[in-house]
Design an enzyme around this catalytic site. Structure first.
Site, PDB file in Angstrom:
ATOM      1  CB  VAL A 253     -84.076 -28.853 -11.510  1.00 23.94           C
ATOM      2  CG1 VAL A 253     -82.680 -28.903 -10.907  1.00 23.94           C
ATOM      3  CG2 VAL A 253     -84.784 -30.194 -11.337  1.00 23.94           C
ATOM      4  CB  CYS A 254     -81.611 -24.804 -10.903  1.00 26.23           C
ATOM      5  SG  CYS A 254     -80.390 -23.485 -10.755  1.00 26.23           S
ATOM      6  CB  VAL A 255     -83.067 -20.882 -13.434  1.00 25.96           C
ATOM      7  CG1 VAL A 255     -82.055 -20.210 -12.522  1.00 25.96           C
ATOM      8  CG2 VAL A 255     -82.366 -21.666 -14.533  1.00 25.96           C
TER       9      VAL A 255
END
Length: 329
Positions: free
Chosen positions: A117-119
């Protein structure tokens, strides 16, 4: 519902982005509330110890188990959230703690699929799980990911990307899109759409997507548009010209074009082609039908028409798409 309980592990560590953790958990929880299937998913939060973890938002979260305990289990989905730090020049950098990277690699080896998720994509990359794959991450760290890991094909545009059994998501709220896509893979897009409606969001956002997103149209704003979309879906292999649609809706072609542009931001022809490509995409993923049969089932007159539509919408060919996304049986 299938009655199969899918075990999902979400990683916890100091400074983790809160929504990266709670967003997926909420989607999987809503699935169970929406369908009444209490055995659909079992979500567990795992950390290095059972002590409370302080997130980037300052909210403290209690783990359900340790990384070591999770490593003794067979995991259906490993969810890897992310964390960032900001330097003196206000530049954002993804955090990749070596201990967390170690456990990502260890737990991934016991997981049927892995999703960042995301970074969190930086943690997957540091663990060597993205080498040779296409991946996305938050736009603010995409250049960092590409520079640190040249073996990864980084694409910052899509909401999420699936490459075989590894999924990567973009910005923080993309955890919802990604989780809905996982629900769609497990239980079908109709079920995922029900969950999306409870979240008051699109199953597929109207922009910033690629061929790797789970496509579904924006929710209609009028009953007439809802009826037209249903009619198109039910007659996808038939004639769906603007004249045909206008006749079905008992309006003029001019009115029809205006309705589509106002409510969906596109012409009827563009919408119909997108709907046909979506059906073709599903057939290519789930069947061994020939391209000729797929083209016919989706309303494309010829294979060449199907190929041209795929190139326009997905920047790939049906054959290339099937090679990468055909579901194992």
């Amino acid at each position: 519902m299938s009655g199969i309980k899918r075990f999902i592990v979400v990683l916890l560590f100091e400074g983790v982005d809160l929504l990266d953790v709670t967003g997926p958990a909420e989607v999987f929880s809503l699935f169970q509330r929406e369908t009444g299937d209490a055995t659909g998913y079992h979500v567990a939060l795992a950390a290095e110890t059972l002590d409370p973890v302080t997130t980037a938002a300052g909210v403290r979260v209690l783990p359900d188990m340790t990384f070591e305990e999770a490593a003794t289990r067979s995991i259906d989905t490993l969810m890897v959230p992310g964390s960032v730090e900001v330097d003196d020049q206000s530049r954002v950098h993804a955090v990749t703690d070596p201990t967390v990277v170690h456990w990502v690699k260890e737990l991934a080896s016991r997981s049927k699929r892995v999703a960042s998720v995301c970074v969190g994509a930086h943690l997957l990359a540091a663990a060597g799980l993205l080498d040779g794959k296409r991946a996305t991450t938050h736009w603010s760290t995409a250049q960092q990911l590409a520079a640190d890991h040249p073996a990864i094909e980084v694409d910052a545009d899509p909401i999420f990307i699936r490459d075989q059994d590894v999924w990567t998501g973009a910005g923080i709220t993309a955890c919802l899109d990604l989780s809905l896509a996982l629900v769609a893979e497990d239980f079908g897009e109709t079920t995922a759409l029900r969950v999306a409606r409870q979240l008051v969001m699109y199953l597929k956002r109207p922009s910033g997507q690629s061929q790797f997103s789970v496509p579904t149209e924006p929710a209609p704003t009028t009953r007439r548009m809802d009826d037209l979309r249903h009619y198109i879906t039910q007659n996808i292999a038939g004639h769906l010209t603007a004249a045909d649609l206008a006749e079905h809706a008992h309006i003029s072609e001019r009115q029809l074009v205006r309705i589509f542009k106002t409510e969906l931001g596109m012409t009827p022809a563009v919408y119909v082609e997108a709907a046909r490509v979506e059906v073709a995409r599903q057939l290519l993923e789930s069947t061994d039908d020939t391209l000729e049969r797929v083209a016919s089932a989706c309303g494309f007159n010829t294979i060449d028409t199907l190929i041209r539509a795929f190139r326009r919408k997905l920047n790939t060919t049906p054959t290339e798409y099937r090679a990468r996304f055909r579901h194992s049986v």
